[in-house]
Design an enzyme around this catalytic site. Sequence first.
Site: not given
Lengths: 280, 132
Positions: A238, A243
């Site tokens: 990410c 994430r």
Amino acid sequence: MSEYMHPEVLVETDWVAQHLSDPKVRVVESDEDILLYDVGHVPGSIKIDWHNDLNDPLRRDYLDADRFAALLSAKGIANDTTVVFYGDKNNWWACYALWVFKLFGHQDARIMNGGRKKWIDEQRELSKTVPSYPKTVYKAPARDDKTIRAFREDVLAHLEKKLPLVDVRSPGEYSGELLHMADYPQEGAMRGGHIPGAKSIPWAKAVQENGTFKSADDLKQLYQPQGITSDKDIIAYCRIGERSSHTWFVLTYLLGYPKVRNYDGSWTEWGNLVNVPIEK
Amino acid sequence: MMDRQEQLDFILDHYENPRHKGSLPEAEAMVEGGNPGCGDIVKMYLKVDPKTNQATVMFEGEGCTISQASASYLAEEVSGKTLDEILQIDHNTLMDALGREIVEQRTRCATLSLDTLRAAIRKREREQMLKS
């Protein structure tokens, strides 16, 4: 309907509520907002901050084994403790902390489905009392940076072999229009775009509106048509690795993929690297 | 001098019981600021009493604990002051007031309210000039 491949790593808020006094369970809050724990937390839970507690202060890396062991000892976590992580932002940092624990081989680490938001939405008790637990003797092995972590050299090798990469950022970040999520500072990388060949499967597609994970069938429908299947060696990334920890958790535990690595250098490294290719 | 816990309680009190929160329909300037580390948004409303030169400041916003507590503190602190007095407040002053030890990892969240308020002051000045 199929089940998650490792349902034991996901616990519901009810389960947590029933184990608040269980000495074998330690509930850990890990957030992006550094003061949320102080606003109120699951009673008896402790805080582990991704930046202050898990990162090396001088090097972009994680703690070494000695400091990890010292941290967990101080937090009252033993090698056989069941650690349940939860947090804000749909459990990004909870998954990130769990991933770091797994770098050190902590056996029993779980996620509270729905995270902090679900606990609050269910109007469950919050506490401002910061608990302390008896110090333990935690033994940590050397950090395993090979099995579930990828470095830039690994990503380059992955590219050469045309193996699958998953870009879990927002579509705007993937296309290069944004350098960060909307409403965040547009900083951190010289260039916008994605690693060549990476599939865009935003992390958010793996969760329902109430923040809990989608069903195993829905998750399969999300990843498999994009060629992200269990027989492949997969790297997720990410912007800074939080994430993609979420997606790593989904692929590894909910779908049971055996070879998934998180590239924590992510776009803040790749987007700044000299002489590597990108796509827009 | 507050200790760390007192400083933390001070911030949490502003977060949980925000002062001067809401719109100010008669505002002479409103500026929306955003984009510090946590996706925070703060709108600062400014009005100056022409007789006393004292400012009234209100805020609206959402985001992380520090950004919202900072906006509450600042709006309360500067209301009743003149613009010259408000412009004396800099990032360091604000961070010290909030508790540097607590907010130093999130300086952009802590100072978003001040930067936004300064932008509102500049906007008001521009508009006053255009009127004169």
